[in-house]
Motif scaffolding. Structure first.
Motif, PDB file in Angstrom:
ATOM      1  N   ILE A 196      -3.450   8.822  -1.851  1.00 56.50           N
ATOM      2  CA  ILE A 196      -3.189   7.437  -1.446  1.00 56.50           C
ATOM      3  C   ILE A 196      -2.333   7.400  -0.176  1.00 56.50           C
ATOM      4  O   ILE A 196      -2.540   6.569   0.713  1.00 56.50           O
ATOM      5  N   LYS A 197      -1.378   8.319  -0.061  1.00 57.78           N
ATOM      6  CA  LYS A 197      -0.524   8.346   1.126  1.00 57.78           C
ATOM      7  C   LYS A 197      -1.268   8.791   2.373  1.00 57.78           C
ATOM      8  O   LYS A 197      -0.798   8.567   3.493  1.00 57.78           O
ATOM      9  N   SER A 198      -2.419   9.421   2.203  1.00 56.84           N
ATOM     10  CA  SER A 198      -3.228   9.752   3.382  1.00 56.84           C
ATOM     11  C   SER A 198      -3.829   8.508   4.023  1.00 56.84           C
ATOM     12  O   SER A 198      -4.360   8.579   5.138  1.00 56.84           O
ATOM     13  N   GLY A 199      -3.729   7.366   3.345  1.00 57.13           N
ATOM     14  CA  GLY A 199      -4.198   6.108   3.928  1.00 57.13           C
ATOM     15  C   GLY A 199      -3.170   5.427   4.821  1.00 57.13           C
ATOM     16  O   GLY A 199      -3.390   4.286   5.250  1.00 57.13           O
ATOM     17  N   GLU A 200      -2.064   6.101   5.132  1.00 49.53           N
ATOM     18  CA  GLU A 200      -1.030   5.513   5.990  1.00 49.53           C
ATOM     19  C   GLU A 200      -1.541   5.060   7.358  1.00 49.53           C
ATOM     20  O   GLU A 200      -1.094   4.026   7.868  1.00 49.53           O
ATOM     21  N   PRO A 201      -2.481   5.781   8.017  1.00 51.30           N
ATOM     22  CA  PRO A 201      -2.989   5.292   9.308  1.00 51.30           C
ATOM     23  C   PRO A 201      -3.583   3.892   9.243  1.00 51.30           C
ATOM     24  O   PRO A 201      -3.495   3.130  10.217  1.00 51.30           O
ATOM     25  N   ALA A 202      -4.204   3.529   8.127  1.00 52.32           N
ATOM     26  CA  ALA A 202      -4.773   2.182   8.002  1.00 52.32           C
ATOM     27  C   ALA A 202      -3.670   1.130   8.077  1.00 52.32           C
ATOM     28  O   ALA A 202      -3.815   0.098   8.751  1.00 52.32           O
ATOM     29  N   PHE A 203      -2.551   1.360   7.402  1.00 55.04           N
ATOM     30  CA  PHE A 203      -1.420   0.444   7.477  1.00 55.04           C
ATOM     31  C   PHE A 203      -0.846   0.398   8.885  1.00 55.04           C
ATOM     32  O   PHE A 203      -0.435  -0.663   9.363  1.00 55.04           O
ATOM     33  N   SER A 204      -0.810   1.558   9.542  1.00 52.92           N
ATOM     34  CA  SER A 204      -0.278   1.614  10.901  1.00 52.92           C
ATOM     35  C   SER A 204      -1.094   0.757  11.864  1.00 52.92           C
ATOM     36  O   SER A 204      -0.532   0.017  12.675  1.00 52.92           O
ATOM     37  N   VAL A 205      -2.401   0.839  11.751  1.00 48.69           N
ATOM     38  CA  VAL A 205      -3.265   0.064  12.643  1.00 48.69           C
ATOM     39  C   VAL A 205      -3.132  -1.431  12.355  1.00 48.69           C
ATOM     40  O   VAL A 205      -3.028  -2.253  13.277  1.00 48.69           O
ATOM     41  N   VAL A 206      -3.114  -1.800  11.084  1.00 51.51           N
ATOM     42  CA  VAL A 206      -3.024  -3.220  10.720  1.00 51.51           C
ATOM     43  C   VAL A 206      -1.711  -3.826  11.200  1.00 51.51           C
ATOM     44  O   VAL A 206      -1.667  -4.902  11.809  1.00 51.51           O
ATOM     45  N   VAL A 207      -0.602  -3.123  10.950  1.00 47.97           N
ATOM     46  CA  VAL A 207       0.712  -3.635  11.355  1.00 47.97           C
ATOM     47  C   VAL A 207       0.817  -3.707  12.880  1.00 47.97           C
ATOM     48  O   VAL A 207       1.287  -4.710  13.440  1.00 47.97           O
TER      49      VAL A 207
END
Length: 393
Positions: A196-207
């Motif tokens: 689940i933590k490998s999905g951090e780039p998705a949060f980075s792009v959205v923010v």
């Protein structure tokens, strides 16, 4: 010597007389024809006269063809050419040494992270108090750095009030991310938390896109498809799914994205090394976390749980707690130190490989049951993370 030379006479004198001819006082000479020039008609050779009246100044004889290149000049050129070879060899050695150093950083970073995750999960299985566990990790790292500064093993950073003021939002985000990840690992398998933590780039792009107004290449947005799809597939097919564990990993992702944003904005121009920067971050996070840990769990729960863990596990439990605290600080310290030596792209790739090593090692050590479709989801998510790091550059 006083001389006056007619222009035509001087030209023929230089070409014809060579080095045997010297000007003499008030004497006229006929111009001798050079054997290197084509024959001229007798009538086209006017008589030249040479009379002494003014000094003759010759600034340079290089262009007259009278002097051959000196051997010393040739030796000098050869020396300069030979000299470049050791310099290039030295540069190659420095580059090779730098690569070895980066390789050591990466290997140490991954190994420390794997060891931390193993001991951290062992502690949480026997002692399910993630708030205290997170506090002990920060306290241990802060104590280690204070001792290092006091004994001059490491040079203490020069900070001011402005530095700590800028560091405060970074520490808040770091504290939330650290506690949320620990809560997640107390509820679900280590491998699932890291998937689940490998999905951090998705949060980075959205923010970055909606809060900061940043734009990204099309490849970055496309790389989010396998990241989100892989995480979703892994979550749906997880045998021991827990909502608190899932949400803890998601909150950790969001918190670490804000930590990176605050860190990039606030630390520009600050002359603090990566090791000392993380040490200051740990100390400030410890001050923030301690009152919340006491309020959420409290000393009474900690004492009762500690006694139970000692009874069930034995003295080894104390070693587990010490090991997870020490290795937590060390792996983060090495990761921040590596940022001083490598580019963000290389760091992102290293972080992706770190997750793979943690997931694989935790599955082997804890005998975590994994379905083939669950493993496929994890592989897709990690591949998307790698593609994201490539596309962002």
């Amino acid at each position: 010597m006083i001389c006056t030379i007619k222009q035509s006479a001087l030209a023929r004198c230089v070409n014809g007389l060579g080095s045997d001819s010297l000007l003499q006082r008030r004497t006229a000479y006929p111009i001798r024809r050079s054997s290197f020039l084509p024959p001229l008609e007798a009538q086209s050779l006017p008589k030249s006269s040479l009379s002494v009246s003014k000094p003759l100044h010759v600034s340079s004889i290089d262009g007259l063809g009278l002097v051959k290149p000196l051997k010393s000049e040739i030796k000098c050129n050869a020396y300069e050419a030979d000299r470049s070879q050791p310099v290039e060899a030295g540069d190659a050695k420095l580059e090779a040494a730098k690569r070895v150093k980066i390789g050591i950083y990466f290997a140490t970073w991954w190994a420390l992270n794997v060891v931390f995750n193993i001991y951290n999960k062992k502690v949480l299985n026997a002692y399910p108090y993630p708030w205290l566990t997170s506090t002990l990790s920060l306290a241990c790292g802060s104590l280690m750095m204070l001792i290092s500064w006091a004994t001059r093993i490491a040079e203490a950073p020069k900070t001011d009030f402005e530095f700590w003021k800028t560091l405060f939002p970074v520490a808040v985000a770091h504290t939330i991310g650290h506690v949320a990840a620990t809560v997640s690992m107390s509820k679900v398998a280590v491998s699932f938390t890291h998937i689940i933590k490998s999905g951090e780039p998705a949060f980075s792009v959205v923010v970055s896109r909606f809060l900061l107004g940043e734009s990204f290449p099309a490849g970055v947005y496309l790389s989010l498809v396998p990241i989100i799809g892989g995480c979703a597939l892994a979550a749906v097919t997880e045998l021991n799914f827990n909502m608190i564990g899932f949400m803890g990993a998601m909150i950790s992702n969001l918190a670490f994205v804000f930590r990176n944003i605050f860190s990039k904005r606030g630390m520009k121009g600050k002359s603090v090394s990566g090791m000392n920067y993380y040490a200051c971050l740990s100390m400030l996070s410890l001050l923030i976390l301690t009152p919340f840990a006491i309020a959420v769990e409290g000393p009474q729960m900690w004492a009762a749980g500690w006694q139970k863990a000692i009874t069930e596990i034995g003295p080894h439990f104390v070693w587990w707690v010490a090991a997870q605290s020490v290795f937590y600080h060390l792996y983060n310290q090495v990761s921040y130190m590596s940022l001083d030596e490598i580019s963000p792209l290389t760091f992102s790739i290293g972080n992706t490989m770190k997750r793979i090593s943690v997931i694989v090692s935790s599955i082997i050590i804890f005998h975590t049951p994994v379905r083939p479709v669950n493993a496929l989801g994890a592989a897709i998510a990690i591949l998307g993370t790698f593609l994201y790091s490539q596309a962002k550059q």
